[in-house]
Design an enzyme around this catalytic site. Structure first.
Site, short mmCIF file in Angstrom:
data_model
loop_
_atom_site.label_atom_id
_atom_site.label_comp_id
_atom_site.label_asym_id
_atom_site.label_seq_id
_atom_site.Cartn_x
_atom_site.Cartn_y
_atom_site.Cartn_z
N CYS A 87 2.13 -4.96 4.01
CA CYS A 87 2.30 -6.42 3.68
C CYS A 87 1.27 -7.22 4.50
CB CYS A 87 3.65 -7.08 3.41
SG CYS A 87 4.64 -6.65 1.83
N HIS B 161 0.80 -14.35 2.87
CA HIS B 161 0.23 -12.57 2.12
C HIS B 161 1.24 -13.28 0.85
CE1 HIS B 161 2.76 -9.18 0.36
NE2 HIS B 161 3.50 -9.27 0.58
N ASN C 287 2.75 -9.06 -6.50
CA ASN C 287 2.60 -8.91 -5.05
C ASN C 287 1.95 -7.34 -4.80
OD1 ASN C 287 3.05 -7.72 -2.29
ND2 ASN C 287 5.79 -8.39 -2.93
#
Length: 316
Positions: A113, A242, A272
């Site tokens: 990520c 993020h 995500n």
């Protein structure tokens, strides 16, 4: 050398949209359960014939077009991804082939990520050193490939997509670098908290551990990234963290103290998307006119390993 800058950005998401109601037909969940815990409403899901390099190439082509450049102008391609199926050719090489970039250095960066902000820092350092002239920096992930669709705690989180940036040297006489100094590091003893492991690989995490770490440890780190750029959080025009979970993004942005900043909340509609989340969200803010050329924007990635990397950039 007066540093490097982001000349243009672009993003791409697959056409298929998976809603919370759709997920309720797959696992024991509901729209209310998902929204209240992670703030996600929808996510985009790539089909079996849409590999990661295709997502990446679409986003990169858009960034190139926006910058007014051709594939021949690129001599470095960095792709941040953790969901490429094949080890070789790597994703960057496949993107080069799709776009027709003649002879670039082509490397994948797997920091999950936090991959895009690591790759962006690497491109900045490479351009500053004179080892590259123009770079394509891409974050692309197909998280649906590694999701456990029977686990309601993780399958509701993930989405697919890509975002890209063209990085080049700042023009002579530029007042300040367009990409500020990076603050990066990791917490190896917590590497188990976010995982993509096994055969076939599956995404799993210790959600409460990640939440506590992100909301307590990350705000001072994000402030350090601002300090390295010579800015106070109050001077930021936008904050792009993020896009892990809205319940992480919002408290983190509040604790940072960026009171005048637009806070990216793309996780609500994209889920995500791992390494794609930051460039995807940034590109949307630019496209929507929420930020303008020259605006200072904090980018901060965190997640798998547990790794983190952040820097202040000037909006293209």
């Amino acid at each position: 050398m007066n540093g490097s800058r982001i000349a243009a950005v672009g993003h791409y998401q697959p056409a298929k949209v998976l809603t919370n109601e759709d997920l309720a037909g797959l696992v024991d969940t509901s729209d209310e359960w998902i929204r209240s815990r992670v703030g996600i409403r929808t996510r985009h899901i790539a089909g079996p014939d849409e590999p990661v390099d295709e997502l990446a190439a679409h986003a990169a082509a858009k960034a190139l077009a926006t910058a007014g450049l051709t594939p021949a102008d690129i001599d470095l391609i960095l792709v941040a991804t953790s969901t490429a199926i094949d080890r070789s050719p790597n994703t960057a090489a496949r993107v080069a082939a799709r776009l027709g970039v003649p002879s670039p250095a082509a490397m994948d960066v797997n920091v999950v990520c936090a991959g895009f902000t690591h790759a962006l820092a690497t491109a900045d350092h490479t351009v500053r050193a004179g080892a590259a002239t123009r770079a394509l920096v891409i974050g692309a992930d197909k998280m649906s490939d590694v999701a456990d669709w029977s686990d309601r705690t993780t399958c509701v989180l993930v989405g697919d997509g890509a975002g890209a940036a063209v990085v080049e040297a700042c023009p002579p006489g530029a007042a300040a670098p367009g990409i500020g100094p990076v603050l990066w590091g990791s917490v190896p003893e917590m590497g188990h908290a976010v995982r993509i492991e096994g055969t076939p690989p599956r995404f799993a995490q210790e959600g409460q551990s990640v939440y506590r770490w992100a909301t307590t440890r990350l705000p001072p780190l994000a402030r350090q990234a601002c300090e390295r750029a010579g800015l106070a959080p109050e001077e930021l025009a936008a904050v792009v963290l993020h896009q892990a979970n809205l319940r992480i993004v919002e408290p983190l942005a509040e604790k940072l103290g960026a009171v005048n900043a637009v806070v990216a909340r793309d996780v609500s509609e994209s889920g995500n998307t791992s390494a794609a989340s930051i460039p995807l969200a940034l590109s949307k803010l630019v496209e929507q006119g929420a930020v303008t050329t020259g605006d200072p924007v904090l980018l901060f990635g965190f997640g798998g390993n547990l790794s983190y990397a952040g820097q202040v950039v000037r909006c293209p």
